[in-house]
Design a protein around this motif. Structure first.
Motif, PDB file in Angstrom:
ATOM      1  N   PRO B 126     -10.632 -46.101  81.062  1.00 28.88           N
ATOM      2  CA  PRO B 126     -11.181 -47.387  80.606  1.00 28.88           C
ATOM      3  C   PRO B 126     -11.705 -47.316  79.169  1.00 28.88           C
ATOM      4  O   PRO B 126     -11.504 -48.251  78.389  1.00 28.88           O
ATOM      5  N   HIS B 127     -12.352 -46.216  78.819  1.00 23.87           N
ATOM      6  CA  HIS B 127     -12.842 -46.091  77.453  1.00 23.87           C
ATOM      7  C   HIS B 127     -11.692 -46.077  76.468  1.00 23.87           C
ATOM      8  O   HIS B 127     -11.749 -46.687  75.401  1.00 23.87           O
ATOM      9  N   LEU B 128     -10.636 -45.345  76.823  1.00 28.80           N
ATOM     10  CA  LEU B 128      -9.473 -45.296  75.940  1.00 28.80           C
ATOM     11  C   LEU B 128      -8.861 -46.680  75.797  1.00 28.80           C
ATOM     12  O   LEU B 128      -8.510 -47.112  74.689  1.00 28.80           O
ATOM     13  N   THR B 129      -8.762 -47.371  76.904  1.00 32.09           N
ATOM     14  CA  THR B 129      -8.200 -48.718  76.870  1.00 32.09           C
ATOM     15  C   THR B 129      -9.026 -49.621  75.955  1.00 32.09           C
ATOM     16  O   THR B 129      -8.487 -50.340  75.111  1.00 32.09           O
ATOM     17  N   GLU B 130     -10.341 -49.520  76.113  1.00 37.25           N
ATOM     18  CA  GLU B 130     -11.237 -50.323  75.280  1.00 37.25           C
ATOM     19  C   GLU B 130     -11.055 -49.985  73.790  1.00 37.25           C
ATOM     20  O   GLU B 130     -10.924 -50.875  72.940  1.00 37.25           O
ATOM     21  N   LEU B 131     -10.987 -48.693  73.497  1.00 39.75           N
ATOM     22  CA  LEU B 131     -10.795 -48.248  72.112  1.00 39.75           C
ATOM     23  C   LEU B 131      -9.491 -48.785  71.545  1.00 39.75           C
ATOM     24  O   LEU B 131      -9.435 -49.311  70.423  1.00 39.75           O
ATOM     25  N   VAL B 132      -8.451 -48.682  72.334  1.00 41.39           N
ATOM     26  CA  VAL B 132      -7.140 -49.162  71.874  1.00 41.39           C
ATOM     27  C   VAL B 132      -7.190 -50.666  71.627  1.00 41.39           C
ATOM     28  O   VAL B 132      -6.657 -51.160  70.630  1.00 41.39           O
ATOM     29  N   HIS B 133      -7.871 -51.378  72.508  1.00 42.73           N
ATOM     30  CA  HIS B 133      -7.938 -52.829  72.309  1.00 42.73           C
ATOM     31  C   HIS B 133      -8.707 -53.190  71.058  1.00 42.73           C
ATOM     32  O   HIS B 133      -8.348 -54.120  70.341  1.00 42.73           O
ATOM     33  N   GLN B 134      -9.736 -52.425  70.760  1.00 42.27           N
ATOM     34  CA  GLN B 134     -10.438 -52.658  69.494  1.00 42.27           C
ATOM     35  C   GLN B 134      -9.517 -52.459  68.311  1.00 42.27           C
ATOM     36  O   GLN B 134      -9.484 -53.258  67.366  1.00 42.27           O
ATOM     37  N   LEU B 135      -8.756 -51.370  68.370  1.00 44.08           N
ATOM     38  CA  LEU B 135      -7.853 -51.094  67.249  1.00 44.08           C
ATOM     39  C   LEU B 135      -6.731 -52.135  67.189  1.00 44.08           C
ATOM     40  O   LEU B 135      -6.279 -52.514  66.101  1.00 44.08           O
ATOM     41  N   LEU B 136      -6.319 -52.599  68.346  1.00 41.54           N
ATOM     42  CA  LEU B 136      -5.294 -53.655  68.378  1.00 41.54           C
ATOM     43  C   LEU B 136      -5.827 -54.921  67.719  1.00 41.54           C
ATOM     44  O   LEU B 136      -5.099 -55.635  67.020  1.00 41.54           O
ATOM     45  N   ALA B 137      -7.117 -55.175  67.921  1.00 43.01           N
ATOM     46  CA  ALA B 137      -7.718 -56.357  67.304  1.00 43.01           C
ATOM     47  C   ALA B 137      -7.701 -56.208  65.777  1.00 43.01           C
ATOM     48  O   ALA B 137      -7.392 -57.150  65.039  1.00 43.01           O
ATOM     49  N   GLU B 138      -8.015 -55.022  65.319  1.00 41.52           N
ATOM     50  CA  GLU B 138      -7.952 -54.759  63.876  1.00 41.52           C
ATOM     51  C   GLU B 138      -6.536 -55.001  63.356  1.00 41.52           C
ATOM     52  O   GLU B 138      -6.324 -55.556  62.270  1.00 41.52           O
ATOM     53  N   ALA B 139      -5.574 -54.534  64.119  1.00 44.74           N
ATOM     54  CA  ALA B 139      -4.178 -54.696  63.709  1.00 44.74           C
ATOM     55  C   ALA B 139      -3.816 -56.172  63.653  1.00 44.74           C
ATOM     56  O   ALA B 139      -3.115 -56.630  62.745  1.00 44.74           O
ATOM     57  N   GLU B 140      -4.355 -56.900  64.614  1.00 41.30           N
ATOM     58  CA  GLU B 140      -4.128 -58.350  64.654  1.00 41.30           C
ATOM     59  C   GLU B 140      -4.594 -58.974  63.338  1.00 41.30           C
ATOM     60  O   GLU B 140      -3.891 -59.788  62.727  1.00 41.30           O
ATOM     61  N   ASP B 141      -5.783 -58.549  62.913  1.00 39.02           N
ATOM     62  CA  ASP B 141      -6.324 -59.068  61.658  1.00 39.02           C
ATOM     63  C   ASP B 141      -5.393 -58.775  60.487  1.00 39.02           C
ATOM     64  O   ASP B 141      -5.290 -59.556  59.544  1.00 39.02           O
ATOM     65  N   LEU B 142      -4.751 -57.627  60.548  1.00 41.35           N
ATOM     66  CA  LEU B 142      -3.829 -57.265  59.466  1.00 41.35           C
ATOM     67  C   LEU B 142      -2.489 -57.976  59.617  1.00 41.35           C
ATOM     68  O   LEU B 142      -1.641 -57.912  58.733  1.00 41.35           O
ATOM     69  N   GLY B 143      -2.314 -58.592  60.747  1.00 33.45           N
ATOM     70  CA  GLY B 143      -1.069 -59.317  60.977  1.00 33.45           C
ATOM     71  C   GLY B 143       0.136 -58.408  61.131  1.00 33.45           C
ATOM     72  O   GLY B 143       1.257 -58.788  60.817  1.00 33.45           O
ATOM     73  N   THR B 144      -0.122 -57.204  61.599  1.00 29.51           N
ATOM     74  CA  THR B 144       0.979 -56.241  61.715  1.00 29.51           C
ATOM     75  C   THR B 144       1.055 -55.748  63.150  1.00 29.51           C
ATOM     76  O   THR B 144       0.020 -55.460  63.761  1.00 29.51           O
ATOM     77  N   PRO B 145       2.258 -55.640  63.683  1.00 29.68           N
ATOM     78  CA  PRO B 145       2.376 -55.207  65.079  1.00 29.68           C
ATOM     79  C   PRO B 145       2.093 -53.720  65.249  1.00 29.68           C
ATOM     80  O   PRO B 145       2.383 -52.925  64.363  1.00 29.68           O
ATOM     81  N   VAL B 146       1.543 -53.374  66.378  1.00 22.98           N
ATOM     82  CA  VAL B 146       1.356 -51.970  66.741  1.00 22.98           C
ATOM     83  C   VAL B 146       2.500 -51.572  67.658  1.00 22.98           C
ATOM     84  O   VAL B 146       2.747 -52.224  68.669  1.00 22.98           O
ATOM     85  N   LEU B 147       3.204 -50.527  67.280  1.00 22.16           N
ATOM     86  CA  LEU B 147       4.443 -50.209  67.996  1.00 22.16           C
ATOM     87  C   LEU B 147       4.357 -48.989  68.891  1.00 22.16           C
ATOM     88  O   LEU B 147       5.349 -48.602  69.501  1.00 22.16           O
ATOM     89  N   GLY B 148       3.198 -48.366  68.923  1.00 31.72           N
ATOM     90  CA  GLY B 148       3.134 -47.218  69.818  1.00 31.72           C
ATOM     91  C   GLY B 148       1.752 -46.600  69.832  1.00 31.72           C
ATOM     92  O   GLY B 148       0.958 -46.792  68.905  1.00 31.72           O
ATOM     93  N   LEU B 149       1.498 -45.878  70.907  1.00 30.57           N
ATOM     94  CA  LEU B 149       0.228 -45.179  71.072  1.00 30.57           C
ATOM     95  C   LEU B 149       0.517 -43.716  71.348  1.00 30.57           C
ATOM     96  O   LEU B 149       1.328 -43.394  72.215  1.00 30.57           O
ATOM     97  N   GLY B 150      -0.141 -42.848  70.597  1.00 28.90           N
ATOM     98  CA  GLY B 150      -0.025 -41.412  70.856  1.00 28.90           C
ATOM     99  C   GLY B 150      -1.357 -40.893  71.339  1.00 28.90           C
ATOM    100  O   GLY B 150      -2.406 -41.286  70.835  1.00 28.90           O
ATOM    101  N   VAL B 151      -1.318 -40.021  72.339  1.00 27.70           N
ATOM    102  CA  VAL B 151      -2.542 -39.448  72.872  1.00 27.70           C
ATOM    103  C   VAL B 151      -2.432 -37.935  72.800  1.00 27.70           C
ATOM    104  O   VAL B 151      -1.440 -37.362  73.254  1.00 27.70           O
ATOM    105  N   ALA B 152      -3.423 -37.304  72.197  1.00 27.53           N
ATOM    106  CA  ALA B 152      -3.429 -35.848  72.079  1.00 27.53           C
ATOM    107  C   ALA B 152      -4.483 -35.266  72.995  1.00 27.53           C
ATOM    108  O   ALA B 152      -5.638 -35.690  72.970  1.00 27.53           O
ATOM    109  N   VAL B 153      -4.045 -34.309  73.787  1.00 28.23           N
ATOM    110  CA  VAL B 153      -4.914 -33.690  74.776  1.00 28.23           C
ATOM    111  C   VAL B 153      -4.715 -32.182  74.689  1.00 28.23           C
ATOM    112  O   VAL B 153      -3.583 -31.721  74.506  1.00 28.23           O
ATOM    113  N   SER B 154      -5.770 -31.425  74.814  1.00 23.48           N
ATOM    114  CA  SER B 154      -5.572 -29.976  74.801  1.00 23.48           C
ATOM    115  C   SER B 154      -5.028 -29.536  76.159  1.00 23.48           C
ATOM    116  O   SER B 154      -5.227 -30.213  77.158  1.00 23.48           O
ATOM    117  N   GLY B 155      -4.308 -28.436  76.148  1.00 20.43           N
ATOM    118  CA  GLY B 155      -3.776 -27.903  77.396  1.00 20.43           C
ATOM    119  C   GLY B 155      -2.276 -28.062  77.519  1.00 20.43           C
ATOM    120  O   GLY B 155      -1.578 -28.314  76.546  1.00 20.43           O
TER     121      GLY B 155
END
Lengths: 395, 395
Positions: B126-155
DNA sequence: AGCCCTTCTTTTCCGTCGTCAATAAAAGAA
DNA sequence: TTCTTTTATTGACGACGGAAAAGAAGGGCT
């Protein structure tokens, strides 16, 4: 570009053809359908690629009647006709030349030794030429053409250019050996580092078949390692790679000729084991046979020397596994004669030092007949014959 | 096959197209001719591949008026339009999420942190989802589409399947994180090991550009390593590779959490350095800042701890160089803050332990801003966007 | 100003490679 | 015999990328 004499060329116009041929060569008789599956091509492409290869005699249809599924059209497997062509492989060591005549499937037909007294290029080349001519005569008797010569040399070798950059053991520097040997033998010549040559042989004809990531570790006078990553042998940006022998396993260990202490080779190399046995037992052992016998008779010092060696090798292998995550490690080399003396330590040290699922790596041993190094050289010649020189090796 | 939501797809019908795009992306503005040269293609092929990419807006003609040779038709360089698309990268650590919004050239536009109190999947998602949605909102402001999400995890991460096999630090096992995140965010998701993600970023946008063989070593809490061989990041047959942190440099060294002694990480990891300083100086240092300050003030014990760490890292790098022969090693990580304290030891130990011409390997350092890990995640998302999933990854 | 020269870019044509889909072939089973 | 099943082959087709030549966009020279 070094002028390469062309005895006969392989009809590989397209990458698909050499890929298909390589698949059949290393994975034994296969039906066209199976080849298509393994090579990631359509059956149609296989049929089309196979036809000219059969016409040229490199492939034959193998009417192998083995446990076929009783349903449907019988499969019609295809295999490489080993007798179609011969290759010569020569391993150059300080004391001798080992030469083999192999068929296209890299099976040894004839093996021959020539002692060397002088390791300069000027001295080696005539002996090598003579050896090759003897093997060519044998091939003549078989009525089969020899299509290439592979030469394996220890040290830094630039295979693409056919130049021995620096071989400490032979004291050669920047010797354009491929060109020289091509002049005296009239054959297309491939020069390659000895360990990499052995690795190619394992990749195509040995325990590395079908694997895209594995390592070959050779135990003997020195400890060497050939690495295959992403299906290709690592060459190293500066010609050096796989130097497992100079991985440090104990900074407080014995000094190594490379200037450091506690390298794998300084503990598990032949000379290091003998020295250790002399130091701990006082016995005047001068060769491996004596050392092995001593250990088998139960001499504690000798057993301990081998145990230490096994531990060092196991650690070295674990390091490779931790860094590269190969599917398999193949241990080979003259030193395997003493394998029973350190097998347990190798496995133990590997299991202890391998991190996480790197420990799942399959560690195997393969006996290494003395001609195996020369066979590796022949394998590189076969590889050069089949795979045309790639102008853009990777990017 | 995990169902991937497709926001917009990259017009890469052929390998040549993605190769050309990648070349332009990482090697800056280039003329078509130069692209052809570097990609090993004909100029005609480049022209043809470039057109649809310009039409789709991914490439733009860059009328850069720089020191053109006064002769001939002026060159017409092409570059990637970073503003054409955005990507999100998130690095998951035990204590927080770091998220960045980058453009197509992987330049960071927005960075944001979210603290985590619980590291279970259920809590993180849920936190990740919330973070992504915040960043998506920023992208919206820039008027540019977001085309992918990368997640880095150790292990141990299986990127192809989008599954976190085992992350000891997060205590996740076989979590299909890509699928989960795709559901909650609606974006195509790439999950990758953190070090490998960072390595991808270096390969395309950093000090690894144009190299086919290099290593990235990260110094921080742990010591990690990403390896690029033959132009591709090594994944390891069992998901483990580049474990330089658990290469043994001193079997008599301090115990490591992996069960061995004297691993690089047990000497040069953050915790190990602090422990060493506490032991030798008696000072109650609990974080790196204090330790660095102590060392800078000249405390012998602290300086010695860093010197030991530097030596261990140098040895580890030399081991990588001896085995793989990379062209370059890039040292990075949070631990670089203390770089001046162990730079000399790293170089010294590397030079001493590198064998032969492996010592020619270029060892560089790169500062690592805290968002860099997240940027690596974004780089993997960009990579997944450009390079369609290869059904036959290699053979 | 007109022409040539150089270099980058584009166009046109063409060979070739590999897939698709349909068909043939070679058995055993019904 | 005919059907079923599996493997192999054929021929049409589309697409990719190369070769060669033409085009474009300057600067320099006369």
């Amino acid at each position: 570009m070094r002028p390469t004499p062309r005895v006969e060329t392989f009809p590989a116009n397209t990458p698909a053809v050499s890929q298909i041929f390589t698949t059949v060569l290393s994975q034994g008789p296969l039906t066209r359908l199976e080849v298509a599956r393994r090579a990631g091509l359509s059956p149609a492409a296989v049929t089309k690629a196979v036809r000219p290869l059969i016409e040229a005699g490199y492939l034959v249809e193998d009417a192998a009647e083995e446990a076929r599924p009783a349903l449907g059209r019988p499969a019609n497997p295809v295999r490489v006709d080993g007798g179609r062509a011969l290759f010569i492989g020569v391993k150059v060591t300080g004391g001798e030349l080992i030469g083999v005549l192999t068929d296209l499937c890299c099976r040894i037909r004839v093996a021959r030794h020539v002692p060397l007294t002088d390791r300069t290029t000027e001295a080696v080349l005539p002996h090598l030429t003579e050896l090759v001519h003897q093997l060519l005569a044998e091939a003549e008797d078989l009525g089969t053409p020899v299509l290439g010569l592979g030469v394996a040399v220890s040290g830094d070798v630039d295979r693409a250019e056919g130049v021995v950059r620096y071989s400490p053991f032979l004291d050669w520097r920047d010797v354009p050996f491929a060109e020289l040997a091509a002049m005296t033998t009239g054959l297309p010549v491939t020069v390659e580092n000895d360990v990499r040559a052995l690795t190619v042989a394992e990749q195509w004809f040995g325990a590395g078949v079908g694997l895209s990531d594995f390592a070959v570790v050779t135990v003997g006078t020195g400890i060497g390692c050939g690495l295959v990553v992403h299906g290709r042998v690592i060459e190293g940006a500066h010609g050096v790679a796989g130097e497992i022998g100079h991985v440090t396993v104990d900074p407080a260990g014995p000094p190594c000729h490379c200037g450091n202490r506690g390298c794998v080779e300084a503990i598990a190399g032949e000379a290091a084991i003998l020295r250790r046995i002399r130091e701990t037992t006082g016995a005047d052992v001068t060769d491996t046979a004596q050392a092995v016998e001593l250990a088998h008779r139960g001499a504690a010092g000798a057993r301990e020397a081998y145990a230490r060696a096994g531990e060092a090798i196991g650690r070295g292998i674990a390091t490779v596994a931790n860094l590269l995550g190969p599917e398999r490690v193949i241990i080979s080399g003259e030193g395997l004669a003493a394998y029973d003396l350190f097998a347990e330590q190798i496995r133990g040290a590997f299991a202890a030092a391998a991190f996480g699922s790197a420990a799942q790596c399959d560690v195997q041993t393969r006996p290494l007949p003395f001609e195996e190094w020369a066979r590796g050289a022949a394998a590189t010649a076969i590889q050069s014959f089949i795979t045309p020189d790639d102008p853009h090796p990777s990017r």
